[in-house]
Design a protein around this motif. Structure first.
Motif, short mmCIF file in Angstrom:
data_model
loop_
_atom_site.label_atom_id
_atom_site.label_comp_id
_atom_site.label_asym_id
_atom_site.label_seq_id
_atom_site.Cartn_x
_atom_site.Cartn_y
_atom_site.Cartn_z
N ALA A 1 0.82 -1.21 0.00
CA ALA A 1 0.00 0.00 0.00
C ALA A 1 0.86 1.26 0.00
N GLU A 2 1.92 1.26 0.79
CA GLU A 2 2.81 2.43 0.84
C GLU A 2 3.51 2.64 -0.50
N GLU A 3 3.96 1.55 -1.12
CA GLU A 3 4.60 1.68 -2.43
C GLU A 3 3.63 2.26 -3.46
N ARG A 4 2.37 1.84 -3.37
CA ARG A 4 1.36 2.32 -4.31
C ARG A 4 1.15 3.84 -4.16
N GLN A 5 1.35 4.37 -2.94
CA GLN A 5 1.22 5.81 -2.74
C GLN A 5 2.37 6.56 -3.40
N ASN A 6 3.52 5.90 -3.54
CA ASN A 6 4.70 6.53 -4.11
C ASN A 6 4.90 6.22 -5.59
N TYR A 7 4.47 5.02 -6.03
CA TYR A 7 4.76 4.56 -7.38
C TYR A 7 3.52 3.92 -7.98
N ASP A 8 3.14 4.38 -9.17
CA ASP A 8 2.00 3.84 -9.89
C ASP A 8 2.55 3.04 -11.08
N PRO A 9 2.43 1.70 -11.06
CA PRO A 9 3.01 0.91 -12.15
C PRO A 9 2.38 1.21 -13.51
N ASP A 10 1.10 1.56 -13.54
CA ASP A 10 0.49 1.90 -14.83
C ASP A 10 1.11 3.17 -15.41
N ALA A 11 1.31 4.18 -14.55
CA ALA A 11 1.94 5.42 -15.01
C ALA A 11 3.40 5.17 -15.39
N THR A 12 4.06 4.28 -14.66
CA THR A 12 5.45 3.95 -14.97
C THR A 12 5.55 3.30 -16.35
N ARG A 13 4.67 2.34 -16.61
CA ARG A 13 4.68 1.67 -17.92
C ARG A 13 4.42 2.67 -19.04
N ALA A 14 3.45 3.56 -18.84
CA ALA A 14 3.12 4.54 -19.87
C ALA A 14 4.30 5.48 -20.13
N ALA A 15 4.96 5.94 -19.06
CA ALA A 15 6.11 6.83 -19.23
C ALA A 15 7.26 6.12 -19.92
N LEU A 16 7.48 4.86 -19.57
CA LEU A 16 8.57 4.09 -20.15
C LEU A 16 8.36 3.90 -21.65
N LEU A 17 7.16 3.54 -22.03
CA LEU A 17 6.89 3.31 -23.45
C LEU A 17 6.88 4.62 -24.23
N ARG A 18 6.50 5.70 -23.56
CA ARG A 18 6.49 7.00 -24.23
C ARG A 18 7.90 7.54 -24.43
N GLU A 19 8.73 7.44 -23.40
CA GLU A 19 10.05 8.07 -23.41
C GLU A 19 11.14 7.17 -23.98
N ALA A 20 10.95 5.86 -23.89
CA ALA A 20 12.01 4.93 -24.34
C ALA A 20 11.40 3.65 -24.87
N GLY A 21 10.37 3.80 -25.73
CA GLY A 21 9.66 2.62 -26.21
C GLY A 21 10.55 1.62 -26.94
N SER A 22 11.50 2.11 -27.72
CA SER A 22 12.37 1.21 -28.47
C SER A 22 13.43 0.55 -27.59
N ARG A 23 13.56 1.03 -26.37
CA ARG A 23 14.54 0.48 -25.43
C ARG A 23 13.88 -0.19 -24.23
N SER A 24 12.60 -0.55 -24.36
CA SER A 24 11.85 -1.06 -23.22
C SER A 24 11.22 -2.41 -23.52
N LEU A 25 11.16 -3.24 -22.49
CA LEU A 25 10.51 -4.55 -22.55
C LEU A 25 9.68 -4.70 -21.29
N VAL A 26 8.39 -5.03 -21.44
CA VAL A 26 7.49 -5.21 -20.30
C VAL A 26 7.09 -6.68 -20.24
N ILE A 27 7.25 -7.29 -19.06
CA ILE A 27 6.99 -8.72 -18.90
C ILE A 27 6.08 -8.96 -17.70
N ASP A 28 5.06 -9.76 -17.89
CA ASP A 28 4.16 -10.20 -16.82
C ASP A 28 4.80 -11.41 -16.13
N THR A 29 5.18 -11.25 -14.86
CA THR A 29 5.88 -12.34 -14.18
C THR A 29 4.94 -13.38 -13.57
N VAL A 30 3.63 -13.20 -13.79
CA VAL A 30 2.69 -14.27 -13.46
C VAL A 30 2.57 -15.22 -14.65
#
Length: 286
Positions: free
Chosen positions: A230-259
């Protein structure tokens, strides 16, 4: 304010911060770098172990905890006139890192970008564990042009279950409100953790509470692990992180579902994708 113009200090073999750097040392932005991205419990540590085993020769940088201790927390303590000392409680660490981000929006990525590397000691491609928030990956995408980002993701309920399954001394939090009666705990709101109930579906909440009611997990252990998430969620939003990563460095990014993918497969995907693994690194001149 943290001051990175202090005298050079080698914080780990071949890794330093400050100026002037010794002759021959390189700023980190000149080096190939693989950065793992993700929150606690998504599988970064396990993936890191598979990467190191699968391709020996990575130049492993001091991890997020070490940089937090040596650069971020120490700087914030000094700026506040507090004794510079280790902080183990996760929640207090979040408070220090939040204060650092107020001064340096890049947060951990800002600290990472200050590093100098000795190629004589660390000749291979660099590996860092890891970055988290959208501010961090956006800053790193611009400040570290040779960096590639492997973001690992997992639902919050899975993260809690993985934290319950590991014995890591770092997973320490202060639980407020005294003891909670496990027999009277029928919903996550009864844990006394702000924002916890909103993170899980009713079925996920029932699954977590069943671990307590069955005797498989002590109630305070569940409270501690849910509080970390819960505390991490207050500091870091994984959905926003993924969006920023793909926007700023899409050609240098890989997203993997570890489930969907186990740690060995996650490591194989990263090694097949990263353009400069240790096996591909040119041999250093004799």
């Amino acid at each position: 304010m943290a001051d990175f113009t202090l005298s050079f200090n080698e914080i780990a073999p071949g890794v330093g911060v400050g100026t002037p750097a010794p002759g021959g040392w390189q700023p980190i932005h000149q080096r190939p770098l693989l950065i793992l991205v993700g929150l606690t419990g998504v599988g970064k540590s396990t993936t890191l172990a598979y990467l190191m085993d699968g391709e020996p020769g990575w130049a492993l940088l001091p991890d997020r905890r070490t940089l937090t201790d040596r650069l971020i927390i120490a700087a914030m303590q000094a700026a506040a006139g507090e004794p510079v000392e280790p902080v183990r409680d996760r929640i207090r660490r979040f408070q220090y890192t939040r204060r650092y981000r107020e001064l340096y929006p890049g947060g951990m990525a800002h600290a990472l970008a200050q590093l100098w590397i000795d190629p004589g000691q660390l000749p291979g491609p660099l590996l860092f564990d890891g970055l988290r928030g959208d501010n961090e990956v956006a800053f790193a995408a611009g400040a570290l042009p040779q960096a590639h980002f492997a973001m690992l993701d997992a639902p919050d309920v899975i993260r809690v279950q993985r934290l319950l399954g590991r014995n890591d001394a770092f997973d320490q939090v202060h639980l407020e409100g005294g003891n909670v009666d496990s027999t009277a705990t029928t919903r996550l709101a009864d844990l006394g953790i702000q924002g916890a109930e909103a993170l899980f579906t009713p079925g996920e909440a029932e699954r977590l509470l069943r671990l307590v009611h069955s005797g498989a997990v002590p109630l305070d252990e569940l409270r501690a692990r849910v509080k970390i998430v819960a505390e991490e969620r207050q500091n870091y939003d994984p959905d926003a992180t993924r969006a920023a990563l793909l926007r700023e460095a899409g050609s240098r990014s890989l997203v993997i579902d570890t489930v969907a993918h186990g740690p060995a497969e996650v490591a194989r995907q990263i090694l097949a994708w990263f353009p400069c693994t240790p096996a591909q690194q040119p041999a250093s001149p004799a």
